[in-house]
Each structure stands twice: as C-alpha cells, then as structure tokens.
Design an enzyme around this catalytic site. Sequence first.
Site, PDB file in Angstrom:
ATOM      1  N   LYS A 114      78.066  -6.853  71.328  1.00 25.74           N
ATOM      2  CA  LYS A 114      78.886  -7.748  72.147  1.00 25.74           C
ATOM      3  C   LYS A 114      78.718  -9.199  71.693  1.00 25.74           C
ATOM      4  O   LYS A 114      79.676  -9.964  71.678  1.00 25.74           O
ATOM      5  CB  LYS A 114      78.545  -7.617  73.634  1.00 25.74           C
ATOM      6  CG  LYS A 114      79.022  -6.303  74.250  1.00 25.74           C
ATOM      7  CD  LYS A 114      78.849  -6.316  75.771  1.00 25.74           C
ATOM      8  CE  LYS A 114      79.346  -5.023  76.401  1.00 25.74           C
ATOM      9  NZ  LYS A 114      79.132  -5.003  77.860  1.00 25.74           N
ATOM     10  N   LYS A 197      84.542   3.986  70.038  1.00 25.76           N
ATOM     11  CA  LYS A 197      84.482   4.452  71.420  1.00 25.76           C
ATOM     12  C   LYS A 197      85.612   3.825  72.228  1.00 25.76           C
ATOM     13  O   LYS A 197      85.881   2.633  72.096  1.00 25.76           O
ATOM     14  CB  LYS A 197      83.132   4.019  72.021  1.00 25.76           C
ATOM     15  CG  LYS A 197      82.827   4.611  73.379  1.00 25.76           C
ATOM     16  CD  LYS A 197      81.670   3.877  74.058  1.00 25.76           C
ATOM     17  CE  LYS A 197      82.176   2.681  74.858  1.00 25.76           C
ATOM     18  NZ  LYS A 197      81.554   2.520  76.194  1.00 25.76           N
ATOM     19  N   LYS A 200      87.189  -0.040  78.188  1.00 25.19           N
ATOM     20  CA  LYS A 200      88.041  -0.927  78.979  1.00 25.19           C
ATOM     21  C   LYS A 200      88.234  -2.256  78.287  1.00 25.19           C
ATOM     22  O   LYS A 200      89.253  -2.895  78.428  1.00 25.19           O
ATOM     23  CB  LYS A 200      87.361  -1.229  80.320  1.00 25.19           C
ATOM     24  CG  LYS A 200      87.477  -0.190  81.357  1.00 25.19           C
ATOM     25  CD  LYS A 200      86.844  -0.744  82.645  1.00 25.19           C
ATOM     26  CE  LYS A 200      85.548  -0.023  82.986  1.00 25.19           C
ATOM     27  NZ  LYS A 200      84.347  -0.778  82.634  1.00 25.19           N
TER      28      LYS A 200
HETATM   29  P1  ADP Z   1      83.645   0.489  79.390  1.00 29.22           P
HETATM   30  O1  ADP Z   1      83.079   0.605  78.000  1.00 29.22           O
HETATM   31  O2  ADP Z   1      84.923   1.226  79.546  1.00 29.22           O
HETATM   32  O3  ADP Z   1      83.726  -0.939  79.876  1.00 29.22           O
HETATM   33  P2  ADP Z   1      81.348   0.787  81.154  1.00 29.22           P
HETATM   34  O4  ADP Z   1      80.466   0.015  80.234  1.00 29.22           O
HETATM   35  O5  ADP Z   1      81.750   0.157  82.443  1.00 29.22           O
HETATM   36  O6  ADP Z   1      82.661   1.264  80.357  1.00 29.22           O
HETATM   37  O7  ADP Z   1      80.666   2.197  81.414  1.00 29.22           O
HETATM   38  C1  ADP Z   1      80.854   2.988  82.570  1.00 29.22           C
HETATM   39  C2  ADP Z   1      80.454   4.413  82.327  1.00 29.22           C
HETATM   40  O8  ADP Z   1      81.469   5.062  81.555  1.00 29.22           O
HETATM   41  C3  ADP Z   1      79.154   4.579  81.532  1.00 29.22           C
HETATM   42  O9  ADP Z   1      78.470   5.710  82.038  1.00 29.22           O
HETATM   43  C4  ADP Z   1      79.641   4.823  80.138  1.00 29.22           C
HETATM   44  O10 ADP Z   1      78.694   5.502  79.357  1.00 29.22           O
HETATM   45  C5  ADP Z   1      80.898   5.652  80.390  1.00 29.22           C
HETATM   46  N1  ADP Z   1      81.853   5.508  79.285  1.00 29.22           N
HETATM   47  C6  ADP Z   1      82.498   4.367  78.936  1.00 29.22           C
HETATM   48  N2  ADP Z   1      83.296   4.578  77.882  1.00 29.22           N
HETATM   49  C7  ADP Z   1      83.153   5.888  77.548  1.00 29.22           C
HETATM   50  C8  ADP Z   1      83.719   6.718  76.530  1.00 29.22           C
HETATM   51  N3  ADP Z   1      84.579   6.241  75.652  1.00 29.22           N
HETATM   52  N4  ADP Z   1      83.357   8.031  76.484  1.00 29.22           N
HETATM   53  C9  ADP Z   1      82.482   8.528  77.380  1.00 29.22           C
HETATM   54  N5  ADP Z   1      81.897   7.803  78.365  1.00 29.22           N
HETATM   55  C10 ADP Z   1      82.228   6.490  78.455  1.00 29.22           C
HETATM   56 NA    NA Z   2      80.019   0.515  78.063  1.00 34.05          NA
END
Ligand code: ADP
Ligand code: NA
Length: 330
Positions: A114, A197, A200
């Site tokens: 990040k 990956k 959001k």
């Molecule tokens: P993002 O990367 O979408 O902002 P967060 O960091 O808020 O997501 O993570 C929220 C939850 O969703 C965590 O448990 C994270 O491991 C899971 N998660 C986020 N992106 C993925 C993905 N692409 N595949 C599987 N799990 C995910």
């Molecule tokens: Na994340």
Amino acid sequence: TTGARIFSGIQPSADSLQIGNYIGALLQWKEMQVTNDAIFCVVDLHAITVPQDPALLREQTRRTAAQYIAAGIDPEQAILFVQSQVPAHAQLAWILNTITGFGEASRMTQFKDKAARQGADAASLGLFAYPTLMAADILLYSAEEVPVGDDQRQHVELARDLAGRFNSRFGETFVVPKAVIPTETARIYDLQNPEAKMSKSAASDNGIIWMLDEPARTAKKIKSAVTDDQREIRFDRAAKPGVSNLLTILSAFTGTGIPALEEQFTGRGYGDLKSTVADAVVATFEPIRSRALALLDDTAELDRLLSRGAERAEAIAQPMLERVYDRVGL
Ligand code: ADP
Ligand code: NA
C-alpha cells in the site's frame, strides 16, 4: 453456540462489497455464526489509514453493515457493530504499538504494497500501524479464531506474536488467536487482471464484481472477463488464471467442487462457462442487493441496530481494556 469465539471485519472502503469479500469472508461467517460465538465488525478506523472523504465514509460504513445483514449475518445471532463506536479498539492499539518492533511492523507486506502504491511520503503512520489495530480488534474479544482471506495471514501472525509477548511480559491476559483461512480456491482475482487479487480499492473498476451492482452490469463484466487463447476449461492457476478464477467463483456459488465442474464443462466453450457463472452470481446477488437497499431505506433502524451491537461488543471489550491498563501500570 458452543464453538470458539471468532472475530472478523471488513473495511467500509467502497459503496459496495466485492465478490471476493463475499466468497472469502461473508460465506464463511454465515456458517460460523451458527456454530460459533461470532463477532463481526465494520472496521472504519482501518478505512481511514488511507485518505477518506468524511461524508462518504459515513455512508459506506452504513452500506457495509447493510450488506453484512443482507448477505445473511444475523445481528441477533452474532454481534455486529462499527469499530469506532467501541473506543477500546483505538486504546488497546496504542498499548500494542508500544510492544511492537519498528522492524517487525516494517516487514508487513500489506503495508509495503500500500505504501508503494501511495508513495513512501504519502503513506501515514496510521497505515503503518494498521496491523496493531487489527491485533487489538482480535485480542480485545479473546477471539480464538479469525476467519480471514490469506492476504491477512501475516497480520494474524503478528496478533499471535503480540498476544504471546504481552502475556509473558505482563502476565496471562490475551488468548493467542489463530487464523482460519479458507482454502486456496476461496481467493478471487480481478476479472481483467487475473493475476491480481480482486479488491474494493483496485485502481480500475472493470474487473470487479460488486455485490450491489445492477445485475445486467454484473453479467456484462463476467462475460468480458479475460481468459486465454486456448479452449480448455481446466483449473490451472499458473497457466490459466482467468478460467481458474471463473471456476472458483462458480464453485463457491453452486457448491459444486472444481473437479466436477471441469468434468461438466469438458468440450464446452468459454462463452458457455461465462454465461453459467453470470447466471449463478446474479441469482445470488440480486436478492442480497434488494435486501441491502431496503435496509438502507431506513437508516434510523439500521443505526439503532448497530448501536445495540456496539453496546454488546463494549461489554466484552471494556473489561479487557481495563485489565490491560492495570497490567501495564496505567
Ligand atoms: P478489500 O481488499 O476488498 O478492500 P478488505 O481488506 O476489507 O477487502 O478485506 C475484507 C475481507 O475480505 C478479508 O477477510 C479479506 O481477506 C477478504 N477478501 C478481500 N478480497 C478478497 C479476495 N479477492 N478473495 C478472497 N477474499 C478476499
Ligand atoms: Na484486503
């Protein structure tokens, strides 16, 4: 609920959750809330580790909570709350900062990623301390298990180290948590860039399947997913990342194992696979979307529900914080 205490959270960092959050987090949570003592949080303090718009953050916090409920989290069965409404999270995080090594925090790969994206000077101290805040989330509730995607494995590892370190320095206080990581096939990749990956906070929206998107838009995105120039529908993450990603999504939404799907799609084309995936995703997300929008129509009721969740969380967190203050001499 006789199973282990579990804690998990998602950042309110977009208007909608994405399909990776659903498959990697919410689907697991929904099952676990029945068998476990479950605490789910909308981690708004984590969301401000990158710059935010205040009005938008407030809105996205509500939207995220509404999506938890719409996707099946039951605010009676589980404790559902917003992180900033329980001050003990920030307070414990500060204490944990004082027992965390600078070098140890510097090794966190999410921070490195990040910070590299933002530029080293733009990255905040809060972003650097993200993992100790997450450790506080977990340790406050004596959570034994933390269901997260494998991108969070290193952070849960740090929480374990900090729990052990605090206990040996100040006396037995914290439960040492462990990560519960869904299988490798629960990780979802960007539709347009299936080596990255899905997130959001990705730079481009084209490869993201949003839970609250219009069904037609979701179907269109899935039908435009990047695949490869072969014709074989086979799971092979390295050689066929796009096709493997579609199979992963289909497997999660239908409950059919990947080998059975490979067999089912023998001799069929990519267009056929994409339509099948699109239908499955739309069938699940359409009712979730309607429920979420209905909940967001009555924000007073949603807010009331969330403050009740915060009270229940605080009843666990505050006594733990007091114990910690006492242990460290505050
Ligand atoms: P993002 O990367 O979408 O902002 P967060 O960091 O808020 O997501 O993570 C929220 C939850 O969703 C965590 O448990 C994270 O491991 C899971 N998660 C986020 N992106 C993925 C993905 N692409 N595949 C599987 N799990 C995910
Ligand atoms: Na994340």
